[in-house]
Structure formats: structure tokens, C-alpha cells
Design a protein around this motif. Structure first.
Motif, PDB file in Angstrom:
ATOM      1  N   PHE A 227       0.842  -1.203   0.000  1.00 25.65           N
ATOM      2  CA  PHE A 227       0.000   0.000   0.000  1.00 25.65           C
ATOM      3  C   PHE A 227       0.872   1.245   0.000  1.00 25.65           C
ATOM      4  O   PHE A 227       1.790   1.347   0.814  1.00 25.65           O
ATOM      5  CB  PHE A 227      -0.880  -0.007   1.256  1.00 25.65           C
ATOM      6  CG  PHE A 227      -1.657  -1.290   1.419  1.00 25.65           C
ATOM      7  CD1 PHE A 227      -2.930  -1.418   0.903  1.00 25.65           C
ATOM      8  CD2 PHE A 227      -1.079  -2.384   2.067  1.00 25.65           C
ATOM      9  CE1 PHE A 227      -3.631  -2.617   1.030  1.00 25.65           C
ATOM     10  CE2 PHE A 227      -1.778  -3.583   2.208  1.00 25.65           C
ATOM     11  CZ  PHE A 227      -3.056  -3.701   1.678  1.00 25.65           C
ATOM     12  N   ARG A 228       0.607   2.138  -0.900  1.00 29.02           N
ATOM     13  CA  ARG A 228       1.374   3.387  -0.916  1.00 29.02           C
ATOM     14  C   ARG A 228       0.440   4.566  -1.124  1.00 29.02           C
ATOM     15  O   ARG A 228      -0.289   4.611  -2.104  1.00 29.02           O
ATOM     16  CB  ARG A 228       2.440   3.357  -2.012  1.00 29.02           C
ATOM     17  CG  ARG A 228       3.479   2.290  -1.718  1.00 29.02           C
ATOM     18  CD  ARG A 228       4.669   2.347  -2.623  1.00 29.02           C
ATOM     19  NE  ARG A 228       5.516   1.184  -2.380  1.00 29.02           N
ATOM     20  CZ  ARG A 228       6.635   0.924  -3.028  1.00 29.02           C
ATOM     21  NH1 ARG A 228       7.055   1.752  -3.966  1.00 29.02           N
ATOM     22  NH2 ARG A 228       7.332  -0.155  -2.736  1.00 29.02           N
ATOM     23  N   ALA A 229       0.511   5.486  -0.176  1.00 33.73           N
ATOM     24  CA  ALA A 229      -0.362   6.662  -0.246  1.00 33.73           C
ATOM     25  C   ALA A 229       0.273   7.728  -1.124  1.00 33.73           C
ATOM     26  O   ALA A 229       0.321   8.886  -0.764  1.00 33.73           O
ATOM     27  CB  ALA A 229      -0.606   7.187   1.163  1.00 33.73           C
ATOM     28  N   GLU A 230       0.787   7.296  -2.280  1.00 32.65           N
ATOM     29  CA  GLU A 230       1.407   8.296  -3.137  1.00 32.65           C
ATOM     30  C   GLU A 230       0.320   8.942  -3.975  1.00 32.65           C
ATOM     31  O   GLU A 230      -0.526   8.282  -4.539  1.00 32.65           O
ATOM     32  CB  GLU A 230       2.507   7.700  -4.013  1.00 32.65           C
ATOM     33  CG  GLU A 230       2.156   6.414  -4.725  1.00 32.65           C
ATOM     34  CD  GLU A 230       3.406   5.694  -5.193  1.00 32.65           C
ATOM     35  OE1 GLU A 230       4.483   6.292  -5.156  1.00 32.65           O
ATOM     36  OE2 GLU A 230       3.296   4.540  -5.606  1.00 32.65           O
ATOM     37  N   ASN A 231       0.384  10.235  -4.003  1.00 29.06           N
ATOM     38  CA  ASN A 231      -0.691  10.942  -4.683  1.00 29.06           C
ATOM     39  C   ASN A 231      -0.417  11.066  -6.175  1.00 29.06           C
ATOM     40  O   ASN A 231      -0.683  12.076  -6.794  1.00 29.06           O
ATOM     41  CB  ASN A 231      -0.877  12.317  -4.049  1.00 29.06           C
ATOM     42  CG  ASN A 231      -2.354  12.672  -4.012  1.00 29.06           C
ATOM     43  OD1 ASN A 231      -3.159  12.100  -4.761  1.00 29.06           O
ATOM     44  ND2 ASN A 231      -2.724  13.608  -3.166  1.00 29.06           N
ATOM     45  N   ARG A 236       0.493   4.133 -14.066  1.00 32.89           N
ATOM     46  CA  ARG A 236       1.348   3.038 -13.614  1.00 32.89           C
ATOM     47  C   ARG A 236       1.400   2.903 -12.092  1.00 32.89           C
ATOM     48  O   ARG A 236       2.177   2.126 -11.566  1.00 32.89           O
ATOM     49  CB  ARG A 236       2.768   3.219 -14.164  1.00 32.89           C
ATOM     50  CG  ARG A 236       2.845   3.147 -15.693  1.00 32.89           C
ATOM     51  CD  ARG A 236       4.217   3.507 -16.193  1.00 32.89           C
ATOM     52  NE  ARG A 236       4.635   4.775 -15.587  1.00 32.89           N
ATOM     53  CZ  ARG A 236       5.628   4.890 -14.713  1.00 32.89           C
ATOM     54  NH1 ARG A 236       6.345   3.854 -14.386  1.00 32.89           N
ATOM     55  NH2 ARG A 236       5.920   6.059 -14.207  1.00 32.89           N
ATOM     56  N   HIS A 237       0.613   3.702 -11.376  1.00 31.22           N
ATOM     57  CA  HIS A 237       0.628   3.641  -9.914  1.00 31.22           C
ATOM     58  C   HIS A 237      -0.758   3.361  -9.351  1.00 31.22           C
ATOM     59  O   HIS A 237      -1.735   3.967  -9.778  1.00 31.22           O
ATOM     60  CB  HIS A 237       1.132   4.964  -9.320  1.00 31.22           C
ATOM     61  CG  HIS A 237       2.596   5.195  -9.533  1.00 31.22           C
ATOM     62  ND1 HIS A 237       3.088   5.792 -10.651  1.00 31.22           N
ATOM     63  CD2 HIS A 237       3.668   4.886  -8.758  1.00 31.22           C
ATOM     64  CE1 HIS A 237       4.423   5.857 -10.566  1.00 31.22           C
ATOM     65  NE2 HIS A 237       4.801   5.309  -9.430  1.00 31.22           N
ATOM     66  N   LEU A 238      -0.803   2.476  -8.365  1.00 30.13           N
ATOM     67  CA  LEU A 238      -2.016   2.220  -7.605  1.00 30.13           C
ATOM     68  C   LEU A 238      -1.708   2.472  -6.136  1.00 30.13           C
ATOM     69  O   LEU A 238      -0.542   2.410  -5.732  1.00 30.13           O
ATOM     70  CB  LEU A 238      -2.448   0.757  -7.770  1.00 30.13           C
ATOM     71  CG  LEU A 238      -2.980   0.337  -9.139  1.00 30.13           C
ATOM     72  CD1 LEU A 238      -2.957  -1.181  -9.262  1.00 30.13           C
ATOM     73  CD2 LEU A 238      -4.391   0.866  -9.341  1.00 30.13           C
TER      74      LEU A 238
HETATM   75 MN    MN Z   1       7.376   5.080  -6.410  1.00 33.80          MN
END
Ligand code: MN
Ligand code: ATP
Length: 478
Positions: A227-231, A236-238
Motif C-alpha cells: 500500500f502506498r499513499a502516493e498521490n 502506472r501507480h495504484l
Molecule cells: Mn514510487
């Protein structure tokens, strides 16, 4: 219970003139006579021929797109084009009606954006049926690959108190009433009173715990959600994605690269073997999509050719420093076409640079090694030059980074020095450092983003379309 045969088996059947029972969902019903039935076992529909003159009109009316039916009939050779066999219905039962006025999936082409809004139904389309069967094959193949090599499947925790890389992009896990959390005397949130007695978060990577396993079991792998809370609202990102993280004792970086390359080739080959129809369908879908693009942006290879090409060629291996030289001298850099121009050594590569190397320069998958230490994590093994670390990233066409890995730093003094430099609290990772105190050995590992792999193999353009229920900023529906 009636013996029901799956459509995949019937379409491959050598025998005809036999009575069969099939169950599935109606895709279309033409001329009051021909049902295209699908049960998810294959991309191909089974044609059911209805004897409409001898069928109750009220039943005929209920044979609508989306309805679930059970059919008993005779499997016969088909005279029609496109199929070897069909079923002459003797008895049709509607198990679940589907109101054609209200059913959102019409027998026509829907946009991927629209289908994302009805993700609970999109499994019923050709495209998503194919994607999720391919995803299933890839997932099975990953286990097969590691199990055949004696790796131990290790379940690392989902809830953790460590933020593996100190990246800070974590989701907090708490039992507090968030409108009124208990406070310490100095006014900070008092996590001692929280469920675990400390601040916790969802894992961003199982690597550190994976290394602990490898220091006893030799070869382990994880395959679980991260899990990554990257905004980052990218294709290519979830926020929730699945990662495969093998860790191997007594491996150096070359062993690590060899394993990653063998893994990727094995799973792609499995998909080509087991999902030929699905990939053929997805290949045509992609070709249609490419037709919308200007000539110079179209790919010269079909999806299947691209996958085959990956199997037939060694991945190009070179160092970060060599890659920077190539990029500096490249036409888009000189013509200022890169959004982030390559100025010199030391900066991180953007996906436009990765894709240039893979798609334009080498025209095959690339493994970059020995990155500058300041753009990589603390646990990567330091090279003697004092500047670079034993990292490797695998870059794929259309995707960019698909694998990130390294030989790990096994020397306690070097590791501690790097943690100090990067401000990583050593007390919190006492257990990780213990593996360097007791029986440390050279070891290596990598992380493969599962959805990026599925993206590549299916030829889809958006990572939100290769996981059943994508999680991304402002979306957690279903
Ligand atoms: Mn990254
Ligand atoms: P990127 O630079 O693309 O954000 P990363 O450097 O953050 O990737 P790592 O931390 O090395 O990635 O994670 C290992 C692998 O997990 C990556 O190579 C990629 O395949 C995958 N990955 C990373 N972040 C995501 C994400 N948000 N969604 C899906 N897959 C991801």
C-alpha cells in the motif's frame, strides 16, 4: 446436481451428438434463434440454437443480454462460420433475468473509462474476461517458478510499524476515534494508547522481513498486497498493488538479475501457452487502439510479437553511468524534447528516460545497475567507488520500471553508516540489524510489481484496468 460442462471444454470437444448441460450468461440473442453464451471459462462464446417455433414466447422474451441461463441440449457440429460446435437446445431455464432496459452492459463497445465505473460488471466483457484470466495464469506461474526452485513462500505482515524505506507514503492504521485521539502532556497524539501501543501503518514492502526469512531459509519469496499513499495519479501507480519480493541468501547482483530475467521470461511464456485465445483477443484490441494513433507513435510489433520478442532476447544490461551517457547524447535530449533534460550524473531517471532507453535505443528490456547511492535506499550494497550502490532496475517497453532490486548491504558498519547519513532510526530497526550481527552473508533480492507485469502482458494502457477493483486517489468504490 446436474452435470454441467464448461464452455471451454465443449468448444474443444472431439465428440459430438452427445447431450450436454451448459450454464452461463447471455451475451447476445439474435433473430430469436441464436444465443451467444459465455461462462468465463474462455473468451469464446458457445452458440445455442433455439427452436423458436416450439418455444414459449414468454420464455423467448426473457432471453436477454446479461441473463443467466441453464441449457440442456445436443452438442452438434456447427455449419455456421467461426465455431466448430454448437448446442441445439432442448430445454432452457432462466436462472436470473436481466432487464434489458436497465442492464448497463449493452452488446456494443464501451469505453474503458465507463467500464471502470461499473467495475462490478466489467468482468462480463471480452476484454476484462481475458485480462483476469491472464492475471490468474501469471499469478499461478509465479508460484510455480519459485516452488520449482525450492523457494519458501513467506507471509510478511500487512500491518507494520516500520516504513521500509522511510519514504513516508504510508496509510496509518489506528483504532482511535480520529476526531478525538488521546494526547500526551505535550499535546501530541499518544500512540501508546492505540491498539498496538505504537503508531502503525499498512506495509509498503515486505522486503525487510523477507530478508529475515532468507537468513535462515535461504530462498524465500513474498506475494502479497502493498500500500502506498502516493498521490501520483498516473497510469502506472495504484494505492494498493500486489508485489512479488524474493530474497536469496548467497546471491550477488548478477545472480539476482539472472533470477529476475528467468522469472519474467517464464511467466510470459506460461501466459502465451495457456492463454493463447485471450492474448490473441487482447492483441487485436491493442491493434485497433493503435490505429487511432498517428503513424509515428504506432508500435511495429503486435502484442504477441512483443511478448515473444522478450522471450527470444537477452535483456540489455548496463550501468546507470553508461545510461546517462547515452541519454545525454540522445536526440531528444539535444533537441530539448525531454520534459526533464539530462544535465549530469546523479539525478533519478524519469519514465521518459527509461522508455527512451528501452523503446528507442536498445529496443528491448533493459537492466540498469549501479545507481548513485543518494537516489537509492539505505540497504543497498555500497560499491568501492564510494558513489554507487549494487542496485538493479528492470525497464520494460511501455511500462518503464517493472522490477527494482539490489544486492543488500551485509556489512554492519557500512549499513549503520548509511542509515546515519540518511537519518534512518537504527533503534527501530534493531531486528533488521541483528541479521548483520549474527551470521551475516551476501544476499540479494528484488520487488516485481505484479500489476505492471499484467499491464505489460495484456498490452493494456492503464494499471487501473488490470486489477479487479483499483484503489487510487479519491476512489475506493466496490
Ligand atoms: Mn514510487
Ligand atoms: P516508481 O519509481 O515507478 O514509483 P518505485 O521505485 O517506487 O517505482 P519500488 O519501491 O522499487 O518502486 O517497488 C518495486 C516495484 O513495485 C516497482 O518496480 C514497480 O513494479 C512496483 N510499484 C511501485 N510502486 C507502485 C505503485 N504505486 N503501483 C503499482 N506498482 C508499483
Amino acid at each position: 446436481m446436474s452435470q454441467r460442462t464448461k464452455i471451454k471444454a465443449l468448444l474443444e470437444s472431439e465428440q459430438t451428438q452427445i447431450e450436454v448441460t451448459v450454464k452461463g450468461w447471455i451475451r447476445t440473442f439474435r433473430n430469436n434463434q441464436f444465443i451467444a453464451l459465455n461462462d468465463g471459462s474462455t473468451n469464446n462464446n458457445l452458440q445455442i440454437v433455439v427452436d423458436f417455433e416450439n418455444t414459449d414466447p414468454s420464455l423467448l422474451k426473457r432471453l436477454t443480454t446479461g441473463a443467466a441461463i441453464s441449457v440442456v441440449g445436443e452438442l452438434v457440429s456447427s455449419l455456421g462460420k467461426g465455431q466448430k460446435v454448437e448446442v441445439k437446445a432442448k430445454q432452457i431455464e432462466v436462472l436470473g433475468d436481466s432487464d434489458p432496459e436497465k442492464y448497463p452492459l449493452q452488446p456494443k463497445k464501451h469505453s474503458l473509462e465507463f467500464l471502470r465505473e461499473i467495475a462490478h460488471l466489467r468482468f462480463r466483457t471480452n476484454t476484462f474476461g481475458a485480462i483476469f484470466r491472464v492475471r490468474n495464469t501469471l499469478s499461478h506461474a509465479i508460484h510455480t517458478f519459485f516452488q520449482d526452485r525450492g523457494f519458501v513462500y513467506l507471509h510478511t505482515p500487512i500491518i507494520t510499524a516500520s516504513d521500509a524505506e522511510g519514504a513516508g507514503e504510508t496509510f496509518h492504521v489506528t483504532n482511535f476515534d480520529i476526531t478525538n485521539p488521546p494526547k500526551t502532556e505535550t499535546g501530541e497524539i499518544d500512540y501508546k494508547q492505540d491498539f498496538f501501543g505504537r503508531a502503525t501503518n499498512l506495509t509498503v514492502s515486505g522486503q525487510l522481513e523477507g530478508e529475515l526469512g532468507a537468513m535462515a531459509l535461504s530462498d524465500i519469496y513474498t506475494f502479497g498486497p502493498t500500500f502506498r499513499a502516493e498521490n501520483s495519479n498516473t497510469t502506472r501507480h495504484l494505492a494498493e498493488f500486489w508485489m512479488i519480493e524474493p530474497e536469496m541468501a548467497f546471491y550477488d547482483l548478477v545472480d539476482n538479475m539472472d533470477l529476475a530475467e528467468a522469472l519474467l521470461k517464464f511467466v510470459i511464456k506460461e501466459a502465451l501457452n495457456k492463454n493463447a485465445d485471450d492474448l490473441e483477443f487482447l492483441s487485436q484490441r491493442l491493434a485497433e487502439e493503435e490505429k487511432q494513433k498517428p503513424q509515428n507513435e504506432r508500435s511495429d510489433l503486435s502484442l504477441i510479437d512483443k511478448l515473444q520478442f522478450c522471450l527470444d532476447n537477452d535483456f540489455q544490461r548496463l550501468t546507470y553511468t553508461e545510461a546517462i551517457e547515452i541519454l545525454k547524447e540522445s536526440t531528444p535530449n539535444k533537441k530539448k524534447k525531454f520534459q526533464y533534460p539530462i544535465e549530469g550524473w546523479g539525478t533519478d531517471l524519469q519514465s521518459e528516460h527509461e522508455r527512451y532507453l528501452v523503446e528507442k535505443h536498445f529496443k528491448k528490456p533493459v537492466i540498469l545497475t549501479d545507481y548513485p547511492k543518494q537516489i537509492k535506499a539505505f540497504y543497498m550494497r555500497q560499491n568501492d567507488d564510494g558513489q554507487t550502490v549494487r542496485a538493479m532496475d528492470i525497464l520494460f517497453p511501455g511500462i518503464g520500471e517493472i522490477v527494482g532490486g539490489s544486492q543488500r548491504e551485509e556489512r554492519l558498519d557500512k549499513l549503520e553508516q548509511r542509515m546515519d547519513e540518511m537519518g534512518i532510526p537504527k533503534e527501530e530497526l534493531w531486528w533488521y540489524l541483528d541479521t548483520r550481527r549474527f551470521g551475516a552473508c551476501p544476499h540479494a533480492g528484488f520487488g516485481l510489481g505484479f500489476e505492471r507485469l499484467v499491464l505489460f502482458v495484456t498490452g493494456m494502457g492503464n494499471i487501473r484496468d488490470v486489477i479487479p477493483f483499483p484503489r487510487f486517489p479519491k476512489n475506493a468504490e466496490f
